[in-house]
Scaffold this active site. Sequence first.
Site, PDB file in Angstrom:
ATOM      1  CB  SER A 116      79.567  87.309 -98.360  1.00 57.75           C
ATOM      2  OG  SER A 116      80.597  87.594 -97.434  1.00 57.75           O
TER       3      SER A 116
ATOM      4  NE  ARG B 203      78.574  82.781 -94.763  1.00 62.68           N
ATOM      5  CZ  ARG B 203      79.495  83.744 -94.756  1.00 62.68           C
ATOM      6  NH1 ARG B 203      79.519  84.602 -93.776  1.00 62.68           N
ATOM      7  NH2 ARG B 203      80.351  83.852 -95.739  1.00 62.68           N
TER       8      ARG B 203
ATOM      9  CG  ASN C  11      72.173  79.892 -93.146  1.00 67.25           C
ATOM     10  OD1 ASN C  11      72.077  78.702 -93.351  1.00 67.25           O
ATOM     11  ND2 ASN C  11      73.243  80.576 -93.505  1.00 67.25           N
TER      12      ASN C  11
END
Lengths: 288, 78
Positions: A217, A221, A225
Amino acid sequence: MAGGVYEQPSDYIQHHLSNLALGNHPDYGWGFYGGDKVADLGFWAIHFDSVVWAILMGALFIGVFASVARKATADVPNSKLVGIVEATIEFVESTTKDIFHGRNPMIAPIALTVFVWVLLMNALKFLPVDLIPYTLEVVFGVPYQKIVPTTDPNVTLGLSFSVFFLVLFYSFKVKGFGFIKELSCNPFSFKNPVLQAVFIPVNLFMELVGLIAKPVSLGLRLFGNMYAGEVIFILIATMTALGFSFFTVLGGASQLAWALYHLLVVPLQAFIFMALTLVYLSQAHEDH
Amino acid sequence: MELVYIAAAVILAAGALAASLGMGMLGSKLLDATARQPEIAPMLQTKMFLLAGLIDAVPIIGVGISMYLIFVVAPGLA
């Protein structure tokens, strides 16, 4: 694709989303490839542009911080650069003190490196989409170029898994066998050894899933983004390709708006990456 | 083979719904806490930004994957 003439917008997007891969092509041999030819380079293909830009940013980080550190004096910082470096170090130091409560002299430098490196790699997004890829294509004939390393999942997952190995190393160093015990008896722990033995596989499964989820994660992440932001920057760039019209002005305005939004996203993602690294490292150092 | 676009749309919609609810709650709690104790507002804000980033994580991973579906998988299929 030669000379940057694209029939439809999706070609433009496809072109700007593919990395420059260095690898051994079955029919063309060693060389730089991009776009659809990268798929059949097999496993041993290196995203050359991500690696080069990541190393450049790392060198920039080390060079600037080392030169400023060498000239460090106790009095008021004389140049803006010294001020920026001191502010960054103080910020990272205070965050590290808040989150990390163990005693390990290596943690703050790790946090500083992660924070500034990811920040610099993300900051490459502020350059206009076609500035570097097109100049490289015209000057050096480099066909494909994706200059933001963090839009490449290999880079972000590489970063997060190296943090994961650091966490494992410190877990074993600080807790030793206790780390295995913590993994196998955490959610369900019983005094009765037989009952405990029954629940060890259940605990292990749940704890290991949680342990693996952390680096995945963490990496995805940052990748999500930056990749989503990059795609939208490219989409906005296609808007300005329609000659001077209402769309071009709208494209310019949305490019500005999206870049301003990224003034928040870029440092925030770097800060979150550092904060979570510190949280995971402090969990690794907890010794009950 | 137009289901790819529907799949991407569903990913985006679910992620956006969840993130906006989370952000709404986070914002309201921040305002309540700031109203109650204005002196710790700066500390609350840094915590809020950290949590906003974490709430954003899963939907943005969803956006990343749906962008991949739209721009890489879909042209490949068609």
